[in-house]
Write a protein that holds these residues in place. Structure first.
Motif, PDB file in Angstrom:
ATOM      1  N   VAL A  32      34.748  47.260  49.225  1.00  0.00           N
ATOM      2  CA  VAL A  32      35.767  46.232  49.436  1.00  0.00           C
ATOM      3  C   VAL A  32      35.129  44.882  49.731  1.00  0.00           C
ATOM      4  CG1 VAL A  32      37.797  45.565  50.756  1.00  0.00           C
ATOM      5  CG2 VAL A  32      37.366  47.974  50.294  1.00  0.00           C
ATOM      6  N   LYS A  77      45.214  47.700  46.507  1.00  0.00           N
ATOM      7  CA  LYS A  77      44.632  48.522  47.552  1.00  0.00           C
ATOM      8  C   LYS A  77      43.592  47.745  48.355  1.00  0.00           C
ATOM      9  CE  LYS A  77      43.955  52.936  46.759  1.00  0.00           C
ATOM     10  NZ  LYS A  77      43.546  54.245  46.210  1.00  0.00           N
ATOM     11  N   TYR A  78      43.034  46.717  47.714  1.00  0.00           N
ATOM     12  CA  TYR A  78      41.928  45.990  48.324  1.00  0.00           C
ATOM     13  C   TYR A  78      42.277  44.543  48.652  1.00  0.00           C
ATOM     14  CZ  TYR A  78      39.811  50.097  46.265  1.00  0.00           C
ATOM     15  OH  TYR A  78      39.539  51.402  45.920  1.00  0.00           O
ATOM     16  N   SER A 109      44.089  46.748  42.411  1.00  0.00           N
ATOM     17  CA  SER A 109      43.628  45.598  43.187  1.00  0.00           C
ATOM     18  C   SER A 109      44.435  45.424  44.471  1.00  0.00           C
ATOM     19  CB  SER A 109      43.699  44.324  42.346  1.00  0.00           C
ATOM     20  OG  SER A 109      44.991  44.148  41.795  1.00  0.00           O
TER      21      SER A 109
END
Length: 397
Positions: free
Chosen positions: A201, A238-239, A236
């Motif tokens: 991340v 998720k991060y 994307s």
């Protein structure tokens, strides 16, 4: 038998040993042969059939749109309701200022468009991808296959695009290679054909910061990870990283051929001048395909399908990780690589799967792990049954 013979005579193949499984029909998480043999579909057309085979909402949308009209003229000239409604709906779900969609035919074409857009918008020429990346098989997309792993796939098709280089996924040191010459950096949020490799991340954040600092467009390839596959509508999310351009395809079409490039209107407007018609695509955004994609998206949202993806992926992981043949499981949502450690085990397992009624395959850059990426609609009971067959198959190795 006659149909298979005609297949080998008249349909072009890309391997010397095609699977030769004849499909009579498909429904939900399964497809069936003319003899009635059932297969668990753990490939889902390589993450295409996210809402399951023969989804009634998608079928109805296709039938209705086909009866209204099919091809008129696309690529942003005519006002066609399926395109407009789908573009608006996707823009509502995409993060940041990604408010405009250019529709194309496929993932490879989406990548081609993104590369052209980066050059046109920045006025630069250098393009950067990641090692072990896969973005498609057209000349431009193939050029972005990360060397050296991708060399065996592209060596016989050179010369490819000039001024292209690759850096290591998750390498902070390699970010220095993104410079004022760089037009765009193309990156899978989760590397698919490398065997489901997850991002660091902090590295993703550093990549975003470096592109912003340099003025290069950050392009996310969400072709395989988009539309709920990783447990969020887009990986994307998720991060918490927002790209300048996002490439979409596979499940984006709800089972029909459709791709898209999402960006801010100001970036996509680069194709309207100097020269105009910056990208032309005869069938991109076909109204029937857009109707199918919109119906599939609405089905995912209305039935909260994406909310259950992480749990379903964890079910597969928990059932399989203790088997002595399984060395590692790499997973993001319902995209799993089950690592066996040896290619000889993998190839033998593919034959066993065929006997047992399992459809799986391996990864372009990883022939020691098998893929699990079923329709997101697979039920918990089906997962339990599937895992029983998978474990029995692993016992036979």
């Amino acid at each position: 038998m006659i149909l298979r013979k005609q297949f080998l005579e008249h349909v072009g193949q890309t391997s010397p040993a095609p699977m030769l499984i004849e499909v009579a029909r498909a429904e939900g998480s399964f497809f069936y042969t003319p003899e009635g043999k059932r297969y668990f579909d753990l490939v889902a057309g390589v993450s295409v059939s996210n809402v399951g085979h023969a989804n009634s909402a998608v079928v109805k949308a296709v039938q209705q749109q086909a009866s209204d009209y099919m091809h008129i003229m696309v690529y942003g000239e005519m006002v066609e309701r399926p395109q407009v409604e789908y573009a608006r709906r996707i823009s509502e779900l995409l993060p940041g200022e990604l408010n405009c969609v250019y529709f194309v035919n496929s993932g490879a074409e989406a990548v081609e468009v993104a590369l052209k857009l980066a050059k046109r918008y920045t006025g630069r020429t250098e393009l950067i991808s990641m090692r072990r990346a896969y973005h498609g098989s057209t000349h431009g997309a193939m050029s972005m296959m990360g060397a050296p792993e991708g060399e065996e796939w592209k060596a016989e098709f050179r010369p490819l695009l000039p001024d292209v280089k690759s850096i290591r996924f998750n390498s902070f040191d390699d970010l220095q290679h993104i410079t004022e010459r760089t037009a765009g950096v193309l990156c899978e949020v989760v590397q698919g054909e490398a065997g489901v490799r997850l991002p660091d991340v902090e590295w993703l954040r550093a990549l975003r910061a470096r592109c912003s600092e340099i003025g290069a467009l950050l392009i996310f390839d969400e072709i395989q990870t988009g539309m709920g596959r990783t447990g969020e509508m887009f990986a994307s999310a998720k991060y918490g990283i927002v790209a300048d351009v996002v490439c979409l395809a596979k499940a984006f079409g709800g089972g029909m051929p459709l791709g898209g490039v999402a960006a801010n209107r100001a970036i996509l407007n680069s194709f309207t001048n100097n020269p105009c018609l910056g990208h032309i695509t005869t069938f991109g955004g076909h109204p029937v395909c857009c109707a199918a994609g919109l119906a599939a998206l609405n089905y995912l949202v209305d039935n909260n399908i994406v909310d259950g993806v992480e749990h379903k992926g964890a079910m597969f992981e928990e059932r399989l990780k203790g088997h002595p043949r399984v060395k590692e499981i790499r997973r993001s949502g319902l995209l799993l690589a089950v690592e066996l450690g040896q290619s000889e085990y993998l190839y033998r397992l593919m034959d066993i799967f065929k006997e047992e009624g399992i459809m799986s395959d391996w990864f372009l850059y990883c022939d020691t792990a098998f893929r699990i990426s079923p329709p997101l609609t697979i039920s918990e009971a089906e997962i339990e049954e599937c895992c029983t067959i998978l474990l029995r198959s692993l016992d036979r190795l």
